[in-house]
Design a protein around this motif. Structure first.
Motif, PDB file in Angstrom:
ATOM      1  N   GLY A 713       0.824  -1.213   0.000  1.00 30.59           N
ATOM      2  CA  GLY A 713       0.000   0.000   0.000  1.00 30.59           C
ATOM      3  C   GLY A 713       0.850   1.251   0.000  1.00 30.59           C
ATOM      4  N   GLU A 714       1.917   1.260   0.816  1.00 33.23           N
ATOM      5  CA  GLU A 714       2.795   2.421   0.866  1.00 33.23           C
ATOM      6  C   GLU A 714       3.526   2.619  -0.459  1.00 33.23           C
ATOM      7  N   ARG A 718       3.086   6.079  -2.477  1.00 31.80           N
ATOM      8  CA  ARG A 718       4.250   6.932  -2.757  1.00 31.80           C
ATOM      9  C   ARG A 718       4.529   6.988  -4.257  1.00 31.80           C
ATOM     10  N   GLY A 719       4.219   5.895  -4.959  1.00 34.37           N
ATOM     11  CA  GLY A 719       4.398   5.919  -6.404  1.00 34.37           C
ATOM     12  C   GLY A 719       3.587   7.017  -7.055  1.00 34.37           C
ATOM     13  N   LEU A 720       2.373   7.246  -6.538  1.00 33.15           N
ATOM     14  CA  LEU A 720       1.538   8.325  -7.073  1.00 33.15           C
ATOM     15  C   LEU A 720       1.961   9.681  -6.542  1.00 33.15           C
ATOM     16  N   THR A 721       2.061   9.810  -5.209  1.00 29.46           N
ATOM     17  CA  THR A 721       2.197  11.133  -4.595  1.00 29.46           C
ATOM     18  C   THR A 721       3.628  11.668  -4.573  1.00 29.46           C
ATOM     19  N   ASP A 722       4.628  10.760  -4.558  1.00 23.95           N
ATOM     20  CA  ASP A 722       6.023  11.204  -4.459  1.00 23.95           C
ATOM     21  C   ASP A 722       6.805  11.046  -5.757  1.00 23.95           C
ATOM     22  N   ARG A 723       6.388  10.073  -6.594  1.00 21.05           N
ATOM     23  CA  ARG A 723       7.231   9.750  -7.749  1.00 21.05           C
ATOM     24  C   ARG A 723       6.541   9.932  -9.090  1.00 21.05           C
ATOM     25  N   THR A 724       5.366  10.511  -9.112  1.00 20.72           N
ATOM     26  CA  THR A 724       4.677  10.779 -10.375  1.00 20.72           C
ATOM     27  C   THR A 724       4.884  12.229 -10.773  1.00 20.72           C
ATOM     28  N   THR A 777     -11.301  12.001  -2.693  1.00 24.66           N
ATOM     29  CA  THR A 777     -11.163  11.398  -1.347  1.00 24.66           C
ATOM     30  C   THR A 777     -10.016  10.383  -1.270  1.00 24.66           C
ATOM     31  N   LEU A 778      -9.015  10.531  -2.115  1.00 28.99           N
ATOM     32  CA  LEU A 778      -7.978   9.496  -2.221  1.00 28.99           C
ATOM     33  C   LEU A 778      -7.131   9.277  -0.971  1.00 28.99           C
ATOM     34  N   PRO A 779      -6.931  10.280  -0.075  1.00 32.32           N
ATOM     35  CA  PRO A 779      -6.126   9.979   1.123  1.00 32.32           C
ATOM     36  C   PRO A 779      -6.683   8.832   1.959  1.00 32.32           C
ATOM     37  N   ALA A 780      -7.974   8.554   1.835  1.00 33.25           N
ATOM     38  CA  ALA A 780      -8.605   7.547   2.686  1.00 33.25           C
ATOM     39  C   ALA A 780      -8.591   6.146   2.088  1.00 33.25           C
ATOM     40  N   TRP A 781      -8.178   6.002   0.808  1.00 29.22           N
ATOM     41  CA  TRP A 781      -8.268   4.659   0.220  1.00 29.22           C
ATOM     42  C   TRP A 781      -7.164   4.333  -0.789  1.00 29.22           C
ATOM     43  N   PHE A 782      -6.439   5.313  -1.295  1.00 27.75           N
ATOM     44  CA  PHE A 782      -5.512   5.016  -2.387  1.00 27.75           C
ATOM     45  C   PHE A 782      -4.403   4.072  -1.921  1.00 27.75           C
ATOM     46  N   GLY A 783      -4.210   3.005  -2.655  1.00 24.98           N
ATOM     47  CA  GLY A 783      -3.206   1.983  -2.340  1.00 24.98           C
ATOM     48  C   GLY A 783      -3.796   0.726  -1.750  1.00 24.98           C
ATOM     49  N   ILE A 784      -5.005   0.811  -1.221  1.00 26.68           N
ATOM     50  CA  ILE A 784      -5.624  -0.359  -0.588  1.00 26.68           C
ATOM     51  C   ILE A 784      -5.979  -1.412  -1.635  1.00 26.68           C
ATOM     52  N   ILE A 851      -5.732   7.252 -10.666  1.00 24.09           N
ATOM     53  CA  ILE A 851      -6.602   7.370  -9.488  1.00 24.09           C
ATOM     54  C   ILE A 851      -7.907   6.608  -9.713  1.00 24.09           C
ATOM     55  N   SER A 852      -8.493   6.788 -10.890  1.00 19.83           N
ATOM     56  CA  SER A 852      -9.759   6.130 -11.194  1.00 19.83           C
ATOM     57  C   SER A 852      -9.611   4.611 -11.208  1.00 19.83           C
ATOM     58  N   ASP A 853      -8.552   4.125 -11.801  1.00 18.06           N
ATOM     59  CA  ASP A 853      -8.321   2.679 -11.849  1.00 18.06           C
ATOM     60  C   ASP A 853      -8.179   2.115 -10.430  1.00 18.06           C
ATOM     61  N   GLU A 854      -7.427   2.830  -9.571  1.00 17.71           N
ATOM     62  CA  GLU A 854      -7.244   2.353  -8.203  1.00 17.71           C
ATOM     63  C   GLU A 854      -8.552   2.408  -7.423  1.00 17.71           C
TER      64      GLU A 854
END
Length: 935
Positions: A713-714, A718-724, A777-784, A851-854
């Protein structure tokens, strides 16, 4: 027979309030406002039933055709509608619970009755229950984080509307009276409509303090004693039959309240030492005003004549002593209430409380020199007078009078003292390091603090704390920030004497990275006389709570706390403070840092580690949960959240922040406040059974699965928020983050560093708030979704393991339950409209698609594990509540997108862009009201 309210009644109430709002709107602009509102409302309801590109284009064309004034009215109409729906639902839930009580059957999960019956079924004895109660401390901490957008004036109007709707629900109300109440409601809604919900100026910290006081005055002074009364009645019902003659289960003081408002200076330059002094004095004034009014009320209740009853000897002695000491009170009427001893005593108490109030008023207003020698020196003496009267009433058989309004006042005095709330102080760790370095540089023979290793710092500070009386401090050479940092400790020392020794809660150190960060605070406290060593040995009047916020900090909690607790000087000081170590864990920054899965699991492991560390040293550990309102910041139902904590980490005490819009949702109305406090207290008692029973062991197989899920999940987050590339630009451009900063909803800046657009600089509150507004609302679910999919790997046995974890493990169930709520509030169709605001279309399309795919992946995985066909299937009432809002949120989101385009369009003249700004800011308020827990 009293029937349980049905959802039909709720729909009818919502329809009534909507129609009354329509009546208020009808005269505006010759009906054009109501016409636009109805067209949008009905149009988007139809779209939710069946999508139609033609209808969607027609509605968007309508939005674009509206002028600025009409658009503002439309946004305000939807915003007020949400407020009215929230009230209707709150009242309906209250009515439903009240109906359950009257029917006499089983009550809701989390009620005192259901909880105690569960304890009895488990074989928990009366003595074991008493042990649980004696060690319980439930501590909500109110904060001023900028997610509460309602003005206090608006909250007061909403309270009046709520009370009127409650009268409508009274079955004894006749037809004519109902018509009067409906007319009254319409008038109240009209006043609400004509009250500006947007502040004209940014609130000062003083305004935030007063907003916090609102909840005590309007709700909690009533809710607290009522909560205790419900608990006592439930104990009598469930355990009463097994108690022997003379045996009773005593309910001690369990509830305490904390606050950060006026004490939280981390990143807020407007919270100064003077602000902290003002907060404490305003709190004291609020509670004294309440005590005065209640003492007056009691004087109309306790009218016993000494001709008809004999007061107790201690009561008679106390009254005689007061009559002699305060002879001037009765003036020309020395026999005033001469035959009514309780009224006479209360008159004397009122006189003394008035002196307390006059004294604090003088300090707030800057007046000095007036002595108030007849005031109560402490809350203990006031409480002693109250309990003296209660015991006297019992002595002559007036048990009902003793346990009525008088007992309520005793409960509140035990809870609120003369301080109202325990004010926490919070500051960032580097401020203390800098102050210590500057102060030590003034002392001859001491090393350069900044050049020392961590081990050397701990050794030096431990040695110095025991002999700070030899220090000579010069303020002039100190930098402005270090001088202010040190002054806070002097204020704490002074206000402990002026207000109460219990005036302060904890000193919270944000960004704690090392044990020396805690010892630095203890050293500064010792310089102000709050801790140290004297002829009588060690002493300590300050509790320090290190805050671990980021994923890395949470991973380092074990070595940091080991070094701290094993420091001899700190261990001695902690022993003087009751041997209780509080540790705060931050949900917000850890989730923003590494995503919700890594955050949740790091927090879980950190709690287990620190509790074990403390227990091995014979130290009690209280965990302070820095929860926000929304799931991305640790939010969710309090009862379930407490039960989802690691086994054995909740040991009678829990402390947590209550932030933003959560305050108005939980505590605006006493009826709801009682429910929320009860659910929290029962969650605490259930989670604390390890105090009396052998602790269940965590499932090793489940822990291993979570390790892998958190890791994947991390990586995904991070792949989205730190490395995109371009992600941060996407965030700023497709959310109203910049505009949120223009909204006057909080005194604190939205960024830690002005002008820094990095993820690290954006405060977690603004981070979550922005994504919620744009329905990502991605902070609550992105990566799960990715983490679950990778681990499951299409293996039916692994899916069965995840399903078992969901059924059997409260932590995992709460995690995915909260995830469902966040997914339910998201809307990828609307998020796509916000994505069109991005300047780089190609980059934005790629990010949106990720984001949509996730999102869809997460929905699929969560539903498979929950064995459900739709999100929130297990919480249908909440799902219905959120679904009821969607057709009204959709037009607001489309309006907001249009307004963001217009306000950001640099080809338009500034005056044209400014024309739309008011509507835009109001749309932020409105969407927040519709989504509820958004920040």
């Amino acid at each position: 027979m009293f029937r349980t309210p049905s959802d039909t009644q709720l729909r009818a109430r919502v329809k009534l309030l909507g129609n009354l709002l329509g009546n208020v709107l009808r005269p505006l602009e010759d009906g054009r406002v109501l016409e636009a509102v109805e067209a949008l409302r009905k149009g988007y309801i139809r779209l939710h039933k069946e999508d139609s590109p033609t209808s969607r284009r027609r509605l968007e064309k309508l939005i674009k055709s509206l002028d600025a004034e009409t658009l503002t009215h439309v946004v305000r109409a939807f915003s007020i509608y949400f407020s009215l729906v929230n009230l209707a639902e709150e009242s309906f839930q209250h009515q439903t619970r009240r109906a359950q009580v009257r029917l006499g059957g089983p009550l809701w999960n989390g009620s005192f009755d259901a909880t105690l019956r569960g304890f009895r079924a488990q074989g928990i004895s009366a003595a074991e229950l008493q042990t649980l109660l004696d060690q319980a401390a439930y501590i909500p901490v109110f904060t001023a984080h900028p997610t509460e957008s309602k003005r206090r004036t608006v909250m007061e109007h909403l309270r009046r509307i709520f009370l009127t709707t409650e009268q409508l629900d009274d079955t004894r109300t006749g037809k004519d009276r109902r018509l009067e109440l409906v007319s009254q409601l319409e008038g109240q809604i009209q006043i609400l409509w004509k009250t500006d919900e947007v502040r004209s100026n940014k609130p000062q910290v003083r305004d935030e303090i007063k907003n916090g006081l609102f909840y005590f005055r309007e709700s909690l002074f009533k809710a607290v004693p009522e909560t205790y009364r419900y608990l006592e009645k439930a104990i009598d019902r469930v355990y009463g039959p097994e108690l022997t003659a003379g045996q009773r289960i005593r309910v001690p003081n369990i509830l305490r309240f904390g606050s950060w408002i006026g004490g939280d200076r981390d990143g807020n330059p407007f919270v100064t030492p003077d602000t902290t002094v003002l907060a404490l004095r305003l709190q004291k004034r609020e509670v004294l005003r309440y005590y005065l009014s209640e003492v007056v009320n009691l004087s109309h209740v306790l009218t016993h004549s000494k001709r008809l009853c004999t007061i107790s000897a201690p009561m008679a002695a106390s009254l005689a002593q007061d009559e002699q000491r305060f002879a001037a009170v009765f003036g020309d009427y020395p026999q005033h209430f001469g035959q009514e001893p309780y009224r006479r005593k209360l008159y004397l108490m009122r006189y003394r409380l008035q002196h307390n109030l006059n004294a604090v008023d003088a300090l707030i207003e800057g007046r000095s020199g007036t002595p108030f020698v007849d005031s109560y020196p402490s809350e203990q003496e006031f409480l002693a007078d109250l309990t003296l009267m209660r015991d006297s009433l019992i002595s002559h058989g007036d048990h009902t009078a003793a346990h009525g309004e008088l007992q309520d006042l005793i409960r509140n005095t035990e809870t609120f003292g003369f301080y109202l709330v325990h004010l926490d102080i919070r500051q960032e760790s580097t401020r203390h390091t800098e102050a210590v370095a500057e102060l030590l540089a003034q002392q001859p023979g001491l090393p350069d603090y900044s050049s020392l290793s961590e081990v050397q710092r701990l050794e030096l500070l431990g040695d110095l704390i025991g002999r700070t009386q030899n220090f000579s401090i010069s303020r002039e050479p100190l930098s402005e920030t270090s001088r202010e940092t040190f002054e806070v400790f002097e204020v704490m020392a002074r206000m402990r004497h002026e207000i109460s020794p219990q005036a302060f809660g904890s000193y919270v150190i944000s960004m704690t990275h090392a044990a020396s960060h805690v010892m630095e605070v203890m050293f500064l406290a010792s310089l102000a006389g709050l801790a140290g060593h004297n002829n009588n040995g060690w002493f300590c009047h300050i509790g320090i709570s290190p805050l671990f916020e980021t994923i890395v900090d949470l991973e380092h909690i074990q070595p940091v706390m080991t070094a701290l607790l094993d420091n001899p000087a700190y261990a001695a000081l902690l022993g003087c403070y009751g041997n209780l170590q509080e540790v705060m864990i931050g949900y917000s920054d850890s989730a923003k840092d590494g995503g919700i899965l890594a955050s949740a699991w790091s927090l879980y492991e950190a709690q287990t580690q620190i509790t074990a560390l403390a227990r091995a040293r014979g130290i009690e550990c209280r965990l302070f949960h820095g929860r926000g309102g929304t799931v991305g910041r640790g939010g969710g139902p309090t009862h379930e959240a407490i039960l989802s904590q690691p086994e054995g980490t909740v040991r009678g005490q829990i402390k947590f922040t209550e932030q933003g819009e959560v305050l108005s949702f939980k505590y605006s109305n006493a009826e709801t406040a009682v429910y929320e406090l009860s659910m929290g207290m029962t969650g605490l008692l259930k989670a604390s059974t390890s105090l009396i029973r052998e602790q269940k062991q965590n499932r090793a197989d489940f822990l291993g699965v979570m390790d892998k899920l958190a890791e994947d999940g991390e990586t995904t987050f991070r792949g989205l928020t730190d490395r995109t590339p371009g992600f941060i630009d996407y965030f700023y451009e497709v959310t109203p983050l910049t505009e949120i900063g223009l909204l006057n909803i909080g005194s604190r800046p939205s960024h830690r560093k002005k002008g820094d657009r990095s993820k690290a600089s954006v405060r977690a509150i603004a981070w979550v708030f922005g994504w919620a507004q744009s329905r990502h609302t991605l902070p609550a679910w992105f990566g799960i979704g990715t983490a679950l999919q990778v681990w499951r790997s299409n293996d039916p046995q692994r899916l069965a393991t995840l399903q078992r974890m969901y059924r059997e493990w409260p932590f995992f169930r709460a995690l995915l339950g909260n995830t469902q709520m966040a997914l339910f509030k998201a809307d990828m169709g609307i998020a796509a409209r916000y994505a069109e605001l991005a300047e780089n279309t190609e980059t934005a399309d790629a990010i949106y698609q990720t984001i949509s795919d996730e999102y869809h992946r997460t929905v699929t995985e969560v539903l498979s594990i929950a064995d459900a066909t739709s999100l929130m299937q297990e919480t249908p009432q909440l799902a219905l509540s959120l679904a009821r809002r969607n057709p009204y949120l959709d037009p607001l989101n489309h309006i907001q997108v249009l307004l963001l385009q217009r306000c950001r369009d640099e080809s338009l003249p500034q005056v044209e862009r400014d024309r739309w700004l008011s509507s835009l800011l109001r749309s932020i308020n409105a969407i927040a009201g519709g989504l509820r827990n958004t920040g």
